[in-house]
Design an enzyme around this catalytic site. Structure first.
Site, short mmCIF file in Angstrom:
data_model
loop_
_atom_site.label_atom_id
_atom_site.label_comp_id
_atom_site.label_asym_id
_atom_site.label_seq_id
_atom_site.Cartn_x
_atom_site.Cartn_y
_atom_site.Cartn_z
N HIS A 1 0.83 -1.21 0.00
CA HIS A 1 0.00 0.00 0.00
C HIS A 1 0.86 1.25 0.00
CE1 HIS A 1 -3.01 2.74 2.20
NE2 HIS A 1 -3.46 2.59 0.97
N GLU B 1 0.40 -0.65 -4.71
CA GLU B 1 -0.61 0.37 -5.00
C GLU B 1 0.01 1.72 -4.71
OE1 GLU B 1 -3.97 3.06 -3.42
OE2 GLU B 1 -2.05 2.50 -2.57
N ASP C 1 -1.03 6.29 -5.16
CA ASP C 1 -2.04 7.30 -5.48
C ASP C 1 -1.44 8.34 -6.42
OD1 ASP C 1 -3.87 6.33 -3.32
OD2 ASP C 1 -2.19 7.01 -2.08
N HIS D 1 -1.06 11.42 -1.96
CA HIS D 1 -2.36 10.98 -1.43
C HIS D 1 -3.29 12.14 -1.07
CE1 HIS D 1 -5.26 9.64 1.62
NE2 HIS D 1 -5.23 8.47 1.01
N GLU E 1 -3.93 4.07 -8.37
CA GLU E 1 -5.18 4.70 -7.91
C GLU E 1 -5.21 6.15 -8.39
OE1 GLU E 1 -6.16 4.81 -3.66
OE2 GLU E 1 -7.68 6.33 -4.16
O1 G3P Z 1 -6.47 1.75 -3.26
C1 G3P Z 1 -6.71 1.32 -1.95
C2 G3P Z 1 -6.53 2.41 -0.95
O2 G3P Z 1 -5.31 3.03 -1.17
C3 G3P Z 1 -7.64 3.43 -0.98
O3 G3P Z 1 -7.58 4.35 0.05
O4 G3P Z 1 -7.05 6.51 1.01
O5 G3P Z 1 -5.39 4.69 1.13
O6 G3P Z 1 -5.85 5.83 -1.02
P1 G3P Z 1 -6.41 5.39 0.29
MG MG Z 2 -4.68 4.64 -2.39
#
Ligand code: G3P
Ligand code: MG
Length: 247
Positions: free
Chosen positions: A18, A45, A47, A60, A120
């Site tokens: 993450h 993953e 952002d 993020h 994302e």
């Molecule tokens: O993509 C999964 C997760 O990253 C979504 O929430 O706020 O951590 O970007 P966030």
């Molecule tokens: Mg995310």
């Protein structure tokens, strides 16, 4: 983009780091991506949003304060301004001077490390279409021909629709905190092939319903092995975690 690019269909592993491996390094940085790789993750993953001058960066929050030494809205700053910021010291002095990476930087590193990615699309309010268009253009121009394509996800249907139209080769996942009543209609509309959902409110019945409809379920942000086991036993295909080495 040519048809020779490798689809990600069927390639998504059970463990996805993450924001890189943000339990070990400042989130959404190249160090975090390297750490995820060092810890054995094969996919991560991260952002992506855009700067005032339309460049795609890994970030993020809508604002700079939490994860950099800057102040203000990300969308108000040019890439050159954001490149001056320290995105590591907030996490620990070990990472002092760590820059905010561009999506192009991240793609190069992913390629070097042979890591797969869940990109994302994380626009600020009002920039959904523009952000998705920039992300799709960068991936089209820079993703290596011989590497498995990224999986795109977003909480914003408008971003998924742009990705459907501009990068149909990439699978998409509908991203939700809680499974909404209209999850299937939304997934169909943007031609998503999976649902990514926050683990806390998720129930076994919801997992079964989504799976029976033919959509893999992946869940975030799962950091405890017992929770991961429960979800995987329910049939959840992947967990997205800050600590990929725990599983
Ligand atoms: O993509 C999964 C997760 O990253 C979504 O929430 O706020 O951590 O970007 P966030
Ligand atoms: Mg995310």
């Amino acid at each position: 983009m040519s048809a020779a690019l490798s689809s990600n269909r069927g390639a998504v592993p059970s463990i996805i780091g993450h924001r890189g491996a943000c339990g070990h390094a400042p989130e959404n940085t190249l160090s975090s991506i390297c750490k995820a790789h060092d810890l054995g993750a094969t996919w991560i993953e991260f952002d992506v949003k855009i700067t005032a001058d339309g460049e795609a960066i890994l970030f993020h929050d809508n604002t700079l304060e939490r994860t950099t030494d800057g102040v203000g809205n990300v969308a108000d700053f040019s890439l050159a301004d954001i490149r001056e910021l320290d995105a590591g010291s907030w996490y620990s002095e070990t990472f002092a001077g760590e820059p905010v990476p561009t999506l192009v930087d991240a793609i190069r590193l992913l390629s070097d490390l042979s890591l797969g990615a869940n990109v994302e699309i994380k626009p600020v309010e009002g920039l959904e279409i523009e952000t998705a268009e920039v992300v799709c253009r960068v991936i089209t121009d820079h993703w290596p021909q011989d590497k498995t394509l990224p999986l795109m996800s977003s909480f914003k249907d408008a971003c998924l629709t742009v990705a459907r139209d501009q990068l149909p080769e990439c699978d998409r996942a509908l991203l939700v905190l809680e499974v909404p009543d209209d999850w299937r209609a939304r997934a169909v509309k943007s031609d998503c092939s999976a649902v990514h959902v926050w683990f806390e409110p998720l129930t076994q019945d919801q997992v079964l319903i989504i799976m029976e409809a033919g959509y893999p379920v992946r869940s975030f942000t799962v950091n405890e092995p017992d929770t991961a086991k429960r979800l995987l036993d329910w049939g959840v295909e992947s967990i997205i975690t800050n600590f990929p080495e725990r599983f």
